[in-house]
Motif scaffolding. Structure first.
Motif, PDB file in Angstrom:
ATOM      1  N   ARG A  58      58.033   5.287  11.773  1.00  0.00           N
ATOM      2  CA  ARG A  58      59.452   5.565  12.012  1.00  0.00           C
ATOM      3  C   ARG A  58      59.731   7.065  12.060  1.00  0.00           C
ATOM      4  O   ARG A  58      60.576   7.515  12.826  1.00  0.00           O
ATOM      5  N   SER A  59      59.030   7.833  11.239  1.00  0.00           N
ATOM      6  CA  SER A  59      59.248   9.280  11.230  1.00  0.00           C
ATOM      7  C   SER A  59      58.091   9.931  10.482  1.00  0.00           C
ATOM      8  O   SER A  59      57.269   9.244   9.856  1.00  0.00           O
ATOM      9  N   PHE A  60      58.039  11.262  10.526  1.00  0.00           N
ATOM     10  CA  PHE A  60      57.007  11.988   9.789  1.00  0.00           C
ATOM     11  C   PHE A  60      57.463  13.411   9.560  1.00  0.00           C
ATOM     12  O   PHE A  60      58.341  13.931  10.249  1.00  0.00           O
ATOM     13  N   GLU A  61      56.854  14.034   8.564  1.00  0.00           N
ATOM     14  CA  GLU A  61      57.108  15.438   8.261  1.00  0.00           C
ATOM     15  C   GLU A  61      55.776  16.158   8.150  1.00  0.00           C
ATOM     16  O   GLU A  61      54.827  15.640   7.560  1.00  0.00           O
ATOM     17  N   GLN A  62      55.718  17.359   8.724  1.00  0.00           N
ATOM     18  CA  GLN A  62      54.502  18.151   8.685  1.00  0.00           C
ATOM     19  C   GLN A  62      54.612  19.279   7.679  1.00  0.00           C
ATOM     20  O   GLN A  62      55.692  19.804   7.429  1.00  0.00           O
ATOM     21  N   SER A  63      53.475  19.641   7.118  1.00  0.00           N
ATOM     22  CA  SER A  63      53.367  20.828   6.279  1.00  0.00           C
ATOM     23  C   SER A  63      52.063  21.517   6.647  1.00  0.00           C
ATOM     24  O   SER A  63      51.320  21.055   7.524  1.00  0.00           O
ATOM     25  N   ALA A  64      51.764  22.599   5.953  1.00  0.00           N
ATOM     26  CA  ALA A  64      50.507  23.303   6.226  1.00  0.00           C
ATOM     27  C   ALA A  64      49.300  22.461   5.853  1.00  0.00           C
ATOM     28  O   ALA A  64      48.186  22.694   6.334  1.00  0.00           O
ATOM     29  N   ASP A  65      49.514  21.465   4.998  1.00  0.00           N
ATOM     30  CA  ASP A  65      48.395  20.668   4.495  1.00  0.00           C
ATOM     31  C   ASP A  65      48.199  19.342   5.212  1.00  0.00           C
ATOM     32  O   ASP A  65      47.155  18.709   5.051  1.00  0.00           O
ATOM     33  N   GLY A  66      49.203  18.880   5.965  1.00  0.00           N
ATOM     34  CA  GLY A  66      49.042  17.594   6.607  1.00  0.00           C
ATOM     35  C   GLY A  66      50.357  16.998   7.052  1.00  0.00           C
ATOM     36  O   GLY A  66      51.326  17.705   7.338  1.00  0.00           O
ATOM     37  N   VAL A  67      50.386  15.657   7.079  1.00  0.00           N
ATOM     38  CA  VAL A  67      51.529  14.916   7.595  1.00  0.00           C
ATOM     39  C   VAL A  67      51.909  13.831   6.600  1.00  0.00           C
ATOM     40  O   VAL A  67      51.044  13.097   6.106  1.00  0.00           O
ATOM     41  N   VAL A  68      53.201  13.732   6.298  1.00  0.00           N
ATOM     42  CA  VAL A  68      53.730  12.630   5.498  1.00  0.00           C
ATOM     43  C   VAL A  68      54.416  11.667   6.455  1.00  0.00           C
ATOM     44  O   VAL A  68      55.385  12.032   7.138  1.00  0.00           O
ATOM     45  N   ALA A  69      53.904  10.443   6.555  1.00  0.00           N
ATOM     46  CA  ALA A  69      54.398   9.460   7.518  1.00  0.00           C
ATOM     47  C   ALA A  69      55.215   8.382   6.823  1.00  0.00           C
ATOM     48  O   ALA A  69      54.846   7.897   5.742  1.00  0.00           O
ATOM     49  N   ARG A  70      56.324   8.010   7.458  1.00  0.00           N
ATOM     50  CA  ARG A  70      57.148   6.900   6.991  1.00  0.00           C
ATOM     51  C   ARG A  70      56.847   5.703   7.881  1.00  0.00           C
ATOM     52  O   ARG A  70      57.100   5.726   9.081  1.00  0.00           O
ATOM     53  N   ILE A  71      56.263   4.674   7.284  1.00  0.00           N
ATOM     54  CA  ILE A  71      55.813   3.494   8.013  1.00  0.00           C
ATOM     55  C   ILE A  71      56.582   2.280   7.511  1.00  0.00           C
ATOM     56  O   ILE A  71      56.675   2.045   6.299  1.00  0.00           O
ATOM     57  N   VAL A  72      57.146   1.512   8.421  1.00  0.00           N
ATOM     58  CA  VAL A  72      57.850   0.274   8.073  1.00  0.00           C
ATOM     59  C   VAL A  72      56.989  -0.900   8.525  1.00  0.00           C
ATOM     60  O   VAL A  72      56.655  -1.026   9.705  1.00  0.00           O
ATOM     61  N   LYS A  73      56.643  -1.759   7.568  1.00  0.00           N
ATOM     62  CA  LYS A  73      55.790  -2.909   7.850  1.00  0.00           C
ATOM     63  C   LYS A  73      56.616  -4.191   7.854  1.00  0.00           C
ATOM     64  O   LYS A  73      57.394  -4.435   6.928  1.00  0.00           O
ATOM     65  N   THR A  74      56.435  -4.986   8.902  1.00  0.00           N
ATOM     66  CA  THR A  74      57.173  -6.234   9.063  1.00  0.00           C
ATOM     67  C   THR A  74      56.228  -7.406   8.889  1.00  0.00           C
ATOM     68  O   THR A  74      55.229  -7.521   9.618  1.00  0.00           O
ATOM     69  N   ALA A  75      56.532  -8.273   7.939  1.00  0.00           N
ATOM     70  CA  ALA A  75      55.691  -9.433   7.669  1.00  0.00           C
ATOM     71  C   ALA A  75      55.984 -10.543   8.685  1.00  0.00           C
ATOM     72  O   ALA A  75      56.932 -10.473   9.467  1.00  0.00           O
ATOM     73  N   GLU A  76      55.179 -11.608   8.644  1.00  0.00           N
ATOM     74  CA  GLU A  76      55.349 -12.712   9.581  1.00  0.00           C
ATOM     75  C   GLU A  76      56.699 -13.379   9.431  1.00  0.00           C
ATOM     76  O   GLU A  76      57.262 -13.900  10.401  1.00  0.00           O
ATOM     77  N   ASP A  77      57.255 -13.381   8.210  1.00  0.00           N
ATOM     78  CA  ASP A  77      58.564 -14.005   8.001  1.00  0.00           C
ATOM     79  C   ASP A  77      59.725 -13.060   8.312  1.00  0.00           C
ATOM     80  O   ASP A  77      60.893 -13.406   8.114  1.00  0.00           O
TER      81      ASP A  77
END
Length: 541
Positions: free
Chosen positions: A135-154
């Motif tokens: 859904r989104s991410f933020e970068q820094s000098a050390d890497g990337v912080v990712a926001r992930i939304v997971k949708t289950a079968e239900d």
């Protein structure tokens, strides 16, 4: 549990290929896709020769060929006619040669294509994580912080925040990575050229490829296989009241009947159905900080181009991740690929413009731009990490044009050569495409004597372990030399294909550095030339 260093968002062909390359280079990955099931359908069915060469190096080509079909003639009709007016090959067949063994486009439905790549990933203990959307991410000098939304079968959703060293977006034209990096996507969408694409069963009436083409209206049908009743279709010119909706199978059938009069054709259940509007767009850059994007332009070469993006990026990212190359190496991903993509969009746009109303004419073939569409001439002339000859450096070049002359040149593809025999031992014949590796540079050493080769071998020994494979290629009938133990691999060019294909002499030392993406990084006559290339990509040698 720590996260893998690389997050790949998007599990189409380019994402799967990038994951394979990184894993073969010892860089763990996590590959996610927002879809909750694997997509079914033919979509982009053509794998061009340059892509097939990359797949040969990835060791997936045999499985591709086991499922792929050949180019077959298409019967071309006028609307309402029951007898074809002509048959034509929309893509020209090319005879294979020793240096270009995969000379023609292979036809394979994209769902089968992706299934094969996923099977090879599974062998490396990696699976695609479905229902996981970046859904989104933020970068820094050390890497990337990712926001992930997971949708289950239900349908329930859970949000996760995870940190990675690197993020690569292979998520298509609507890429979250591209948008959040602020990369431009300038160009145009041909809304007037909207086409319906899909898969539909044909129970009676048709078996080979068929096309009806008059004026702005066109229907093309292609069976999925020799015995398959499922056909892929492309339809342009739908009725006005259907313009703003995706067709159903029944609606396509009625449009087909109205245009062709072929009521003898009986349609069954439809599969994947979608719309396609030609997008002639490209980004201004493909990498920024710890995030990168594989370009996915629409057009006849979009999927092939994005797969080759992955081939270009993968080995560079692996070296940077291992601390063997500076992060500046990733800047050459933009440098090398953007000019190629810009030229590709020009070619496909010209083909689109010329093809409007022309498809199906006896003299029309999609190879009207010569052999460019096979992508065998795609080159990286002018790249800062390519060691070009003095007379070639700085000269303007066509990014899609094959090298002139018979001698191998830096910046172009490395030719294949079959019938290589292990020297001094019993063994089966092999070929260069089976020697090349996506996880190491292959340094081909032709000609010279032991004294001339010694400084080259000494230089290669100073490079970090695992990134270089030195291969000695002996001329026809040459005995195993005294310096053989210094080479890991030695072949006799029994049929002479390697020496002829590379245009080199057995009496003079020639060293060809082949990158993991199958591109010649440099051609040298001494150790200094070899070191010059590796100084451009490694932190220290």
């Amino acid at each position: 549990m720590p996260h893998p260093p690389v997050l790949i968002a998007g599990a189409g062909p380019s994402g799967l290929v990038l994951a394979l390359i990184l894993l073969k280079n010892g860089a763990p990955v996590r590959i996610i896709d927002k879809e909750r099931t694997y997509q079914i359908g033919s979509r982009a069915p053509g794998l061009h020769p340059r892509t097939l060469e990359l797949y040969a190096t990835l060791r997936v080509l045999d499985d591709i060929f086991n499922s792929a079909g050949k180019i077959v003639p298409t019967a071309v009709y006028d609307f309402g006619a029951l007898v074809p007016k002509a048959t034509t090959l929309l893509l020209k067949y090319h005879e294979p040669t020793p240096d270009v063994p995969h000379a023609s486009t292979a036809v394979i439905n994209q769902d089968e294509h992706e299934e094969i790549l996923r099977a090879h990933l599974a062998k490396l203990s990696c699976t695609v994580e479905l229902g996981a959307e970046l859904r989104s991410f933020e970068q820094s000098a050390d890497g990337v912080v990712a926001r992930i939304v997971k949708t289950a079968e239900d349908g329930t959703q859970n949000e996760e925040t995870a940190t990675f060293d690197w993020l690569v977006g292979t998520d298509g034209a609507h890429s979250v990575v591209r948008k959040q990096l602020g990369l431009s996507f300038l160009g145009e969408t041909r809304t007037e050229s909207i086409m319906a694409l899909g898969d539909i069963n044909i129970e009676e009436g048709l078996d080979p490829n068929h096309m009806w083409n008059v004026g702005p209206k066109m229907i093309m049908l292609r069976p999925h296989g020799v015995t398959s009743t499922m056909f892929s279709f492309l339809f342009k010119g739908r009725s006005e009241y259907l313009m703003n909706k995706t067709l159903t199978g029944d609606e396509f059938a009625e449009e087909f009947y109205a245009l062709t009069g072929r009521r003898d054709v009986k349609f069954g259940e439809a599969g994947m159905m979608s719309d396609y509007r030609p997008n002639i767009r490209m980004v201004d850059r493909m990498h920024q900080g710890h995030a990168a994007h594989c370009h996915s332009p629409a057009g006849g070469q979009g999927m092939n181009s994005s797969v080759q993006d992955a081939g270009n990026l993968g080995w560079k990212l692996a070296l940077v991740h291992k601390g063997l190359a500076p992060t500046a190496l990733l800047d050459t991903y933009d440098e090398e690929r953007l000019r190629v993509i810009a030229h590709m969009l020009g070619l496909t746009t010209a083909l689109l413009d010329k093809g409007e109303g022309q498809l199906g004419k006896k003299d029309f073939q999609m190879q009207q731009h010569g052999d460019a569409m096979r992508m065998l001439g795609v080159n990286y002339r002018g790249s800062s990490i390519i060691c070009e000859a003095a007379d070639a450096a700085g000269a303007e070049s066509d990014p899609y044009a094959e090298a002139a002359g018979s001698r191998v040149q830096a910046a172009y593809r490395a030719p294949d050569a079959p019938e290589l025999m292990p020297a001094g031992i019993q063994g089966a014949a092999t070929r260069l495409f089976e020697v090349f590796s996506t996880s190491a540079h292959t340094v081909l050493v032709f000609g010279g004597d032991a004294d001339a080769r010694a400084p080259v071998v000494d230089a290669l020994a100073r490079f970090p372990p695992g990134i270089v494979r030195a291969v000695l290629l002996l001329g026809q009938g040459h005995a195993v030399p005294s310096d053989a133990p210094r080479f890991g691999v030695i072949f006799e060019d029994r049929a002479g294909h390697a020496y002829r294909g590379y245009g080199v002499d057995a009496d003079a030392l020639t060293v060809v550095v082949v990158r993991p993406d199958g591109v010649v990084g440099g051609v040298a006559s001494n150790a200094e030339g070899v070191e010059q290339y590796f100084h451009r990509i490694l932190i220290a040698v």
